[in-house]
Motif scaffolding. Sequence first.
Motif, PDB file in Angstrom:
ATOM      1  N   GLN A  77       0.621  -1.174   0.028  1.00 57.87           N
ATOM      2  CA  GLN A  77       0.024  -0.087  -0.031  1.00 57.87           C
ATOM      3  C   GLN A  77       1.094   1.227   0.015  1.00 57.87           C
ATOM      4  OE1 GLN A  77      -2.775   0.095   3.248  1.00 57.87           O
ATOM      5  NE2 GLN A  77      -3.876   2.033   2.394  1.00 57.87           N
ATOM      6  N   GLU A  79       0.915   5.270   0.301  1.00 60.97           N
ATOM      7  CA  GLU A  79       0.224   6.320   0.749  1.00 60.97           C
ATOM      8  C   GLU A  79       1.176   7.780   0.806  1.00 60.97           C
ATOM      9  OE1 GLU A  79      -2.976   4.660   3.872  1.00 60.97           O
ATOM     10  OE2 GLU A  79      -1.088   5.164   4.520  1.00 60.97           O
ATOM     11  N   THR A  81       1.909  10.949   3.166  1.00 59.45           N
ATOM     12  CA  THR A  81       1.634  11.899   4.331  1.00 59.45           C
ATOM     13  C   THR A  81       2.408  13.025   4.274  1.00 59.45           C
ATOM     14  OG1 THR A  81       3.254  10.193   5.219  1.00 59.45           O
ATOM     15  CG2 THR A  81       0.714   9.588   5.431  1.00 59.45           C
TER      16      THR A  81
END
Length: 298
Positions: A77, A79, A81
Motif C-alpha cells: 500500500q 500512501e 503523508t
Amino acid sequence: MKLLLVITVVALIHGSYATLLIKGPTQPVLEGDSVTLECQYTGSDLNISQVHFEVFSKYTQMWRPVLERFWCFYSMQVEQTGDSLTLSIAHTGKYYEGPYRCVSDAENVTEEDKSSQPVGFKVHYMGELLLNRDGYGRYLGTPEELKVRLGDDVVVYCSASASEEPVYFWNKDGDDWILPSSKLTLKKVTAMDGGQYTCMAEHPSVEALSKKRTISITVLPADSPWYASSNGRLVLMTSAAAVSLLVLILSMSVFLCRRAKQAKTSKGPIDDRSQKKPIYKSSVESLPSTSGDKQPLV
C-alpha cells in the motif's frame, strides 16, 4: 523576458540540489513481519506526489513500479503523508526482497537526482524440519517412531528450508552429548541405542528462528520377525502397492481384449443373400410383363 529566464535558471538550479532519500528497515526482517519504506525530498520544495516507488526484479533484471508488480504484492500500500511517500507491506515474504528506490517524475530534476540510492532488505525464514532415512528419499519421510532390528545400521538426515543454511545439532534424551551435524549415524545398534533423539536447527543470523523435531528409535530383539521393523513394514507396503498396480493393469488388459473381441464378432460376415439375382421371364420369380425379350429384368 529576462525575468522569465532568471526564474527558469533558478528553478533548474533549485531542482539540481533536490535529493531523494529512501529509508528502510534497520533490523532483520522476519517472514510475516510488517515493513515500511519512506521517500523524502531534502533541500527542495518539490512535490512528493510526483514520486513513485520502484523495485528491481531479479527475473527480468529491470526496475519496475511497485503498482505493476505481480499479484503476490497485493498487501502493498502506497500512501502520501505530508511531505513523504510511504510504502507499507503488511506481511513480508521472501518474494518481497528488494532493492527498492524512489523515482521522481518532475521535469526540472536532473538525471542524477531523479532517483534515490536503492535500499534493500533480506527476509529471514525457516521452514519445518524434515527427517528422512538414508536410502529412502525425502519424500517417503521418516515416521515418528523408528523400529530397527538388533545389529542394523541407522542413518537419519535432518533438513529445513531457510534463508540461510541452518546449523544442526543432534542429541539424545538422557545423555549429555551433542552431535553438531545434520546426519545421525548409529552403527550396529544395540539395546542401549534405543531412545528419543532430537534434531535442532538454528538460523545463523537470527536467534529467534529455530526448529526442533524428535524421533523415537526402538531396537527390536534379535528373534523378532523381519516385518516387525520399519524396513519390513515399508517393504510390505511397497509390495502390496506393486501387486495392486499389477492386478489393475492385468484387469484392464483383459477387459480391453474382451471388448475388442466382442466388437469384432458383432459385425459378422456379409450377407450374400442381400444381393439380388437376375430374374428371367420364364422363371418362377418372374413378374408379369408384356415384354418379349429374354434378358434379365434386373
